[in-house]
Design a protein around this motif. Structure first.
Motif, mmCIF file in Angstrom:
data_model
loop_
_atom_site.group_PDB
_atom_site.id
_atom_site.type_symbol
_atom_site.label_atom_id
_atom_site.label_comp_id
_atom_site.label_asym_id
_atom_site.label_seq_id
_atom_site.Cartn_x
_atom_site.Cartn_y
_atom_site.Cartn_z
ATOM 1 N N PRO A 36 0.739 -1.414 0.134
ATOM 2 C CA PRO A 36 -0.048 -0.224 0.042
ATOM 3 C C PRO A 36 1.048 1.728 -0.220
ATOM 4 O O PRO A 36 0.455 2.219 -0.530
ATOM 5 C CB PRO A 36 -0.777 0.031 1.030
ATOM 6 C CG PRO A 36 -0.206 -1.325 2.161
ATOM 7 C CD PRO A 36 0.522 -1.969 1.057
ATOM 8 N N ILE A 37 2.190 1.562 0.459
ATOM 9 C CA ILE A 37 2.734 2.158 0.544
ATOM 10 C C ILE A 37 3.027 2.693 -0.467
ATOM 11 O O ILE A 37 3.748 3.848 -1.047
ATOM 12 C CB ILE A 37 3.560 3.279 1.954
ATOM 13 C CG1 ILE A 37 2.120 2.460 2.952
ATOM 14 C CG2 ILE A 37 4.474 3.812 1.849
ATOM 15 C CD1 ILE A 37 1.707 3.623 2.937
ATOM 16 N N THR A 38 4.680 1.206 -0.440
ATOM 17 C CA THR A 38 6.320 1.466 -1.241
ATOM 18 C C THR A 38 5.239 1.484 -2.430
ATOM 19 O O THR A 38 6.429 1.444 -3.127
ATOM 20 C CB THR A 38 7.124 0.479 -0.297
ATOM 21 O OG1 THR A 38 6.150 -0.941 -0.289
ATOM 22 C CG2 THR A 38 7.296 1.023 0.721
ATOM 23 N N GLY A 39 4.176 0.944 -2.408
ATOM 24 C CA GLY A 39 3.827 0.037 -3.714
ATOM 25 C C GLY A 39 4.813 -1.192 -4.997
ATOM 26 O O GLY A 39 4.655 -1.651 -5.943
ATOM 27 N N ARG A 40 5.503 -1.751 -3.772
ATOM 28 C CA ARG A 40 6.403 -2.929 -4.291
ATOM 29 C C ARG A 40 5.200 -3.817 -4.351
ATOM 30 O O ARG A 40 4.539 -3.999 -4.026
ATOM 31 C CB ARG A 40 7.193 -3.557 -2.939
ATOM 32 C CG ARG A 40 8.345 -2.669 -2.638
ATOM 33 C CD ARG A 40 8.933 -3.772 -1.057
ATOM 34 N NE ARG A 40 9.218 -2.687 -1.504
ATOM 35 C CZ ARG A 40 10.667 -2.546 -0.016
ATOM 36 N NH1 ARG A 40 10.724 -3.309 0.612
ATOM 37 N NH2 ARG A 40 11.911 -1.913 0.055
ATOM 38 N N ASP A 87 7.201 0.731 8.689
ATOM 39 C CA ASP A 87 8.003 1.913 8.403
ATOM 40 C C ASP A 87 8.104 3.749 7.846
ATOM 41 O O ASP A 87 7.716 4.601 7.931
ATOM 42 C CB ASP A 87 9.573 1.754 8.564
ATOM 43 C CG ASP A 87 10.813 0.646 9.667
ATOM 44 O OD1 ASP A 87 9.610 1.090 10.747
ATOM 45 O OD2 ASP A 87 11.356 0.163 9.434
ATOM 46 N N ALA A 88 7.585 2.282 6.178
ATOM 47 C CA ALA A 88 7.163 3.678 5.389
ATOM 48 C C ALA A 88 6.103 4.241 5.766
ATOM 49 O O ALA A 88 6.024 5.462 5.674
ATOM 50 C CB ALA A 88 7.240 2.874 3.793
ATOM 51 N N ALA A 89 4.609 3.664 6.278
ATOM 52 C CA ALA A 89 3.632 4.408 6.637
ATOM 53 C C ALA A 89 4.126 5.142 7.661
ATOM 54 O O ALA A 89 3.269 5.894 7.448
ATOM 55 C CB ALA A 89 2.414 3.463 7.407
ATOM 56 N N SER A 118 4.062 10.844 9.268
ATOM 57 C CA SER A 118 5.021 12.798 9.592
ATOM 58 C C SER A 118 5.164 13.771 9.046
ATOM 59 O O SER A 118 5.629 14.706 8.832
ATOM 60 C CB SER A 118 6.562 12.402 10.400
ATOM 61 O OG SER A 118 7.239 11.288 9.784
ATOM 62 N N SER A 119 5.260 12.871 7.278
ATOM 63 C CA SER A 119 5.179 14.694 6.310
ATOM 64 C C SER A 119 4.192 14.964 6.502
ATOM 65 O O SER A 119 2.676 14.482 6.068
ATOM 66 C CB SER A 119 6.088 12.850 5.544
ATOM 67 O OG SER A 119 5.523 13.812 4.023
ATOM 68 N N GLN A 120 4.287 15.895 5.643
ATOM 69 C CA GLN A 120 3.540 17.086 5.854
ATOM 70 C C GLN A 120 3.120 17.059 3.945
ATOM 71 O O GLN A 120 2.169 18.050 3.869
ATOM 72 C CB GLN A 120 3.999 18.762 5.782
ATOM 73 C CG GLN A 120 4.589 18.403 7.213
ATOM 74 C CD GLN A 120 3.854 18.934 8.002
ATOM 75 O OE1 GLN A 120 2.472 19.325 7.988
ATOM 76 N NE2 GLN A 120 4.133 18.101 9.515
ATOM 77 N N SER A 121 2.952 15.814 3.208
ATOM 78 C CA SER A 121 3.099 16.277 2.121
ATOM 79 C C SER A 121 1.541 15.116 1.721
ATOM 80 O O SER A 121 2.067 14.744 0.625
ATOM 81 C CB SER A 121 3.619 16.808 0.735
ATOM 82 O OG SER A 121 4.988 15.112 1.260
ATOM 83 N N ILE A 122 1.587 14.110 2.815
ATOM 84 C CA ILE A 122 0.619 12.917 2.134
ATOM 85 C C ILE A 122 -0.105 13.178 1.293
ATOM 86 O O ILE A 122 -1.229 14.170 1.504
ATOM 87 C CB ILE A 122 0.888 12.104 3.363
ATOM 88 C CG1 ILE A 122 0.130 12.134 4.448
ATOM 89 C CG2 ILE A 122 1.677 11.246 3.460
ATOM 90 C CD1 ILE A 122 -0.649 11.540 5.966
ATOM 91 N N ALA A 123 -1.170 13.039 0.337
ATOM 92 C CA ALA A 123 -2.022 13.158 -0.357
ATOM 93 C C ALA A 123 -3.118 12.392 0.117
ATOM 94 O O ALA A 123 -4.118 13.041 0.326
ATOM 95 C CB ALA A 123 -2.197 12.575 -1.745
ATOM 96 N N SER A 124 -3.164 11.087 0.931
ATOM 97 C CA SER A 124 -4.063 11.064 1.704
ATOM 98 C C SER A 124 -3.657 10.350 2.686
ATOM 99 O O SER A 124 -3.811 9.381 2.821
ATOM 100 C CB SER A 124 -4.742 9.593 0.553
ATOM 101 O OG SER A 124 -5.712 8.951 1.481
ATOM 102 N N PRO A 125 -3.860 11.577 3.717
ATOM 103 C CA PRO A 125 -3.757 11.027 5.592
ATOM 104 C C PRO A 125 -4.509 10.237 5.819
ATOM 105 O O PRO A 125 -4.525 9.143 6.638
ATOM 106 C CB PRO A 125 -4.101 12.254 6.360
ATOM 107 C CG PRO A 125 -4.356 13.291 5.031
ATOM 108 C CD PRO A 125 -4.391 12.476 3.941
#
Length: 108
Positions: free
Chosen positions: A27-31, A45-47, A52-59
């Motif tokens: 779901p996050i890394t697209g692997r 970890d990626a999620a 904590s990222s300010q730029s996530i499109a779908s929190p």
């Protein structure tokens, strides 16, 4: 999507020569790799990093992934969905051949 990835679900897509089988993406890394211990930990970890990222499109989506992976992988938090627990007594009675009208069908 997270549960499908954890379960190793295969989907079909139309390729140039007809349908092809594809593994559901993480779901996050697209692997497209099948989920196994190290990849599940990396996906969590990626999620967490994405939260904590300010730029996530779908929190809300990322929060759902975090909740699902935390619950399934780390056994922490509440289940991401409410699931009614089965009546264990009724399930046990059914598996031993008991029924409501006739009592026990097995000799004691």
């Amino acid at each position: 999507m997270t549960c499908r990835w954890l379960a190793g679900m295969i989907t079909r897509a139309e390729g140039p020569d007809g349908p092809v089988a594809l593994r559901v993406i993480a779901p996050i890394t697209g692997r497209r790799d099948k989920a196994y211990e190290e990849l599940i930990a990396e996906e969590l970890d990626a999620a967490v990093s994405a939260m904590s990222s300010q730029s996530i499109a779908s929190p809300d989506f990322v929060a759902g992934v975090c909740a699902t992976l935390s619950w399934t992988w780390q056994h922490s938090g509440r289940p991401p969905i409410e699931v009614e627990q089965p009546d264990v007594r009724r399930t046990a009675e059914a598996s031993h051949g008991r029924h409501a009208a006739g009592g026990d069908s097995l000799p004691r």
